[in-house]
Every structure is written in structure tokens, then in C-alpha cells.
Motif scaffolding. Structure first.
Motif, short mmCIF file in Angstrom:
data_model
loop_
_atom_site.label_atom_id
_atom_site.label_comp_id
_atom_site.label_asym_id
_atom_site.label_seq_id
_atom_site.Cartn_x
_atom_site.Cartn_y
_atom_site.Cartn_z
N UNK A 194 0.63 -1.85 -0.31
CA UNK A 194 0.28 -0.15 0.06
C UNK A 194 0.96 0.99 0.25
N UNK A 195 0.73 2.36 0.67
CA UNK A 195 1.56 3.26 0.67
C UNK A 195 2.72 3.52 1.47
N UNK A 196 2.80 1.47 2.27
CA UNK A 196 4.17 1.76 2.73
C UNK A 196 5.42 1.32 2.19
N UNK A 197 6.20 2.16 2.91
CA UNK A 197 7.70 1.40 2.87
C UNK A 197 8.39 0.35 3.41
N UNK A 198 8.47 -0.91 3.17
CA UNK A 198 8.60 -2.27 3.55
C UNK A 198 10.60 -2.40 3.89
N UNK A 199 10.88 -2.56 4.74
CA UNK A 199 12.57 -2.92 4.80
C UNK A 199 13.26 -3.63 5.36
N UNK A 200 13.78 -5.43 5.50
CA UNK A 200 14.66 -6.03 6.31
C UNK A 200 15.58 -4.80 7.41
N UNK A 201 15.80 -5.80 8.03
CA UNK A 201 16.36 -3.88 8.61
C UNK A 201 17.71 -4.82 9.71
N UNK A 202 17.60 -5.71 10.09
CA UNK A 202 18.15 -7.04 10.48
C UNK A 202 17.85 -8.80 10.78
N UNK A 203 19.25 -8.93 10.05
CA UNK A 203 19.05 -11.00 10.59
C UNK A 203 19.30 -11.87 10.66
N UNK A 204 19.41 -12.25 12.00
CA UNK A 204 20.33 -13.74 12.53
C UNK A 204 19.80 -15.25 11.99
N UNK A 205 20.36 -15.88 11.01
CA UNK A 205 20.58 -16.87 10.25
C UNK A 205 20.13 -17.74 11.45
N UNK A 206 21.39 -17.89 12.42
CA UNK A 206 20.92 -18.86 13.01
C UNK A 206 19.81 -19.52 13.90
N UNK A 207 18.89 -18.20 14.62
CA UNK A 207 18.29 -18.67 15.26
C UNK A 207 16.76 -17.72 14.62
N UNK A 208 17.37 -18.40 12.92
CA UNK A 208 15.74 -17.47 12.67
C UNK A 208 14.97 -16.28 12.69
N UNK A 209 15.87 -15.31 13.68
CA UNK A 209 15.07 -13.75 13.52
C UNK A 209 15.56 -13.04 12.66
N UNK A 210 14.41 -12.78 12.36
CA UNK A 210 14.22 -11.03 11.29
C UNK A 210 13.55 -10.15 11.78
N UNK A 211 14.39 -8.95 12.04
CA UNK A 211 13.75 -7.64 12.02
C UNK A 211 12.95 -6.98 10.94
N UNK A 212 11.97 -6.12 10.31
CA UNK A 212 11.39 -5.50 9.76
C UNK A 212 10.79 -3.50 9.90
N UNK A 213 11.12 -3.18 9.60
CA UNK A 213 10.50 -1.56 9.73
C UNK A 213 9.58 -1.48 8.17
N UNK A 214 8.45 -0.93 8.36
CA UNK A 214 7.14 -0.54 8.00
C UNK A 214 7.17 1.13 8.36
N UNK A 215 7.21 1.37 6.57
CA UNK A 215 7.15 3.23 7.53
C UNK A 215 5.88 3.87 6.14
N UNK A 216 5.80 4.76 7.06
CA UNK A 216 3.86 5.75 6.37
C UNK A 216 4.45 6.82 6.02
N UNK A 217 4.87 7.78 5.21
CA UNK A 217 4.79 9.44 5.55
C UNK A 217 3.37 9.67 5.32
N UNK A 218 2.60 9.58 4.74
CA UNK A 218 1.44 10.84 4.90
C UNK A 218 0.43 9.77 5.34
#
Length: 388
Positions: A194-218
Motif C-alpha cells: 500500500x502506502x508503506x515502505x518495508x525494509x528488512x533491517x536485521x537477520x540472525x540466520x542461525x536463530x532464524x530471527x528477522x527484524x523489519x520496519x514499515x514506514x508510512x510518510x503521510x
């Protein structure tokens, strides 16, 4: 004798190099990180595929921990099974043959691919480690830095952060749109929802952790954004959601009352039954005073104010507006005319003193004065005297 020994050494070195060149090699890759690893960690129920490439041979075999079987793969499109793995011969390209072993993981195991040449001991092994089932999901936003629902101003940018311990997270909007972000997604890669920009900001492969951000400007309308774990591969879905309310202009005050009019000031108050100061509905009130096309504005954080420095015998239009970051309410307006002039100070016109000779302790003083202003303009006349 020395010459012969030296030549013999050179021959042995040559033969060893030749053997190294032509000896088969076995390389294992897997679909979790798409790299060559000695071991990988996955959640139970995740489908894993091991690919074996053997160079310098025309056959290969598979073996796994706890199994006495060792199926040989040597023909195009040949299939077989090994424990819970499905085996398939993929291709032969010159001196390279390929095969895959695919399974839905459920327990720790090791799988080995060997060169199928008789007498060869060349092989590669990969350990598959099952991660304990403890999926977690956590989502926050940058307005209050917690996971609660929030109220924001229109067109103010908002960033949401989500962390998943399943290797995959899914962003979803309340209109049904959704998109998955996985641990093998490139860091910093941006996609849209939609109007969101999604980005993966951090990944820890062995523990299968993933962090992501979703930003909407207006943001301009209310919405709910959620982040949840993947619902496939036998895992229970965990979800975190934040409701976002976008402010709208406040409603008008209920009424405006003029409480006092003087020759140079007006006092007024108003009633507001809906809005409340320092809440998302209201930031402050704006009181405007207009006369002869000149307007003065005053910010008020309460329900009354006094306007001073006005001009006598002038009509003023007074309005009260409720204000927040989304805009202003419609004004509530009244009109009043300032008094014609300031009351003058009375002046004494005469003084008579009458004495009661029979009682020397009592003296009577008569005071007479004249007013230079109409009685209707006075609210109170005070007379003071002193006996000396």
C-alpha cells in the motif's frame, strides 16, 4: 643414487598433483541460507532441500544418520527415498552430476552425499538441527515507542518495527493486503505494501530471527497494521497489531457567553461538552477579536479569558475556535459594543458642618456632590469620610 632419488621425488609430486586434479569432489548446499554449511538450524515443519553436486564421477549415493540404506543415484530423473527424504537425480552436465534430498524436518539428523565411484570415500555431510518451537512476534511504533494503539496527526510519518523468531514475518493491513519478509531477503531491500515502505533491517540466520520496519510518510485515514509469523510449516500463527487513529478537526464549542463588558475590556467564557484540553481531540482554543477589519488572535488553554486594551464605543466580534493538529473547528461567534467612556470621578460641590450643642460627642457632616456621568453607567457609588 641421489639423482635417482630426486627424480623419484619429482615423479611422486607429479602423480600426487594429478590425483588431486582428477579426484572427485562433493559439495552440499541447502535452501535455508543457499550457501555451503556444515550445519543449519530450522524450525520443525520447515521444508528443507539439500543439493549435492559431484564433480569427476558418474554416480552418487545418499546416507543419513541412523539408516543402513545408501541409495545410489546415477540415472536421469531417477527417484528414491531415504528415511523422510525424497531423492531425485537432477542432471548430468559433463563431469558434474546433481541430486536433491527433500524432507519436512521434524528431528535432528545428518545427511551425507558420497561419490559413487567404487572404493571412493569422498563425501560431504550436513547436520540439520531442529530449533525448539518458541515462535515469537513483537511489534512497536516510534510515536510512543511501545506496542499500544496510537493517535497521530495527519501527514506525520510513522515507523513500525517488527521482530519474528520464525525466520519469516508477514506485514498485513486491515484492507487485506499483505506481504512476507524472510530471513533470506537482502538487508536494506525495500518493498511496498500500500502506502508503506518495508525494509528488512536485521537477520540472525542461525536463530532464524528477522527484524523489519514499515514506514508510512503521510497517513490520512485510520488503519490497523499487523505483523505475524508465517502460518505454514506447522507453526501456530502469532500476531501483533497496532490500531492507528488519524486525528480529524475538533467539533465547535457548545456556547460562548460574555460575562463582563467595561470601557476597555471584555470578559467571556465558553462551554465545551465534547473536547478536552491535552487530549487527542484538542490542543487549545483560539479566541479572535475583530473590529474594523482588524483581527487579534489569542491562544487559550482554558474555558475563559479577558480581552483588554479595547477602544470605547467600538463594536467587537468575538469568536472561539477549537484547534488541534488536524485543523480548526467552525467558530462560535458573539458581538458586543464597548462602553462609551470611562466613568468620571465625582467632585465635591459643598460642605456643611452642623453641630449638636447639647451633645458635644456627636458631630454631623453633610456632604453634597454632583456626577458628570449618567447613573446608568455606575454600578456602585462609595462615600468615605473621616472624623478629626
Amino acid at each position: 643414487m641421489r639423482i635417482f632419488s630426486f627424480a623419484r621425488v619429482l615423479l611422486l609430486l607429479f602423480l600426487s598433483c594429478f590425483v588431486a586434479i582428477v579426484s572427485p569432489t562433493v559439495i552440499l548446499t541447502q535452501n535455508v541460507t543457499n550457501t555451503v554449511e556444515d550445519s543449519i538450524t530450522v524450525f520443525p515443519g520447515i521444508t528443507i532441500q539439500i543439493t549435492c553436486n559431484v564433480t569427476g564421477s558418474n554416480s552418487l549415493s545418499w546416507n543419513m544418520t541412523g539408516s543402513t540404506e545408501s541409495p545410489a543415484i546415477s540415472e536421469m530423473f531417477q527417484t528414491d527415498t531415504l528415511g523422510g527424504f525424497s531423492l531425485m537425480f537432477l542432471s548430468i552436465d559433463g563431469s558434474v552430476i546433481s541430486s536433491t534430498a527433500t524432507a519436512v524436518t521434524s528431528s535432528n539428523t545428518s545427511i551425507t552425499c558420497r561419490d559413487g565411484t567404487p572404493g571412493s570415500s569422498i563425501s560431504a555431510t550436513i547436520d540439520i538441527i531442529i530449533k525448539p518451537v518458541d515462535p515469537q512476534i513483537y511489534m512497536i511504533q516510534n510515536v510512543t515507542s511501545d506496542s499500544s494503539n496510537i493517535t497521530v496527526c495527519p501527514n506525520d510519518p510513522i515507523t513500525f518495527s517488527c521482530r519474528s523468531t520464525t525466520g519469516i514475518l508477514v506485514w498485513a493491513l486491515d484492507d487485506g493486503q499483505s506481504i512476507s519478509m524472510a530471513y533470506f531477503t537482502s538487508l536494506g531491500e525495500m518493498v511496498t505494501l500500500g502506502d508503506f515502505e518495508l525494509v528488512v533491517t536485521n537477520v540472525t540466520i542461525l536463530s532464524l530471527e528477522i527484524e523489519s520496519t514499515a514506514t508510512i510518510s503521510s497517513p490520512v485515514t485510520n488503519f490497523t497494521l499487523s505483523c505475524h509469523t508465517n502460518v505454514t510449516n506447522g507453526l501456530n500463527r502469532l500476531s501483533s497489531a497496532i490500531e492507528v487513529t488519524v486525528r480529524s478537526p475538533p467539533v465547535p464549542v457548545s456556547s460562548v457567553n460574555v460575562s463582563e463588558v467595561c470601557y476597555d475590556s471584555i470578559s467571556l467564557n465558553w462551554t465545551d461538552t465534547i473536547n478536552s484540553i491535552d487530549t487527542p481531540q484538542l490542543d487549545h482554543y483560539l479566541v479572535s477579536v475583530t473590529a474594523q477589519n482588524t483581527q487579534t488572535d489569542l491562544i487559550v488553554n482554558g474555558f475563559n479569558t479577558s480581552l483588554t486594551g479595547l477602544t470605547s464605543n467600538e463594536q467587537y466580534t468575538l469568536s472561539v475556535v477549537s484547534v488541534n493538529c488536524a485543523g480548526n473547528s467552525t467558530p462560535m461567534t458573539v458581538q458586543r459594543t464597548i462602553m462609551a467612556q470611562k466613568p468620571s470621578v465625582p467632585t465635591l460641590q459643598g460642605l456643611d458642618l452642623l453641630s449638636d450643642r447639647s451633645n458635644t460627642s456627636i458631630a454631623t457632616i453633610s456632604v453634597r456632590w454632583e456626577l458628570q456621568i449618567a447613573y446608568s453607567l455606575l454600578s456602585l457609588v462609595i462615600v468615605s469620610w473621616f472624623l478629626v
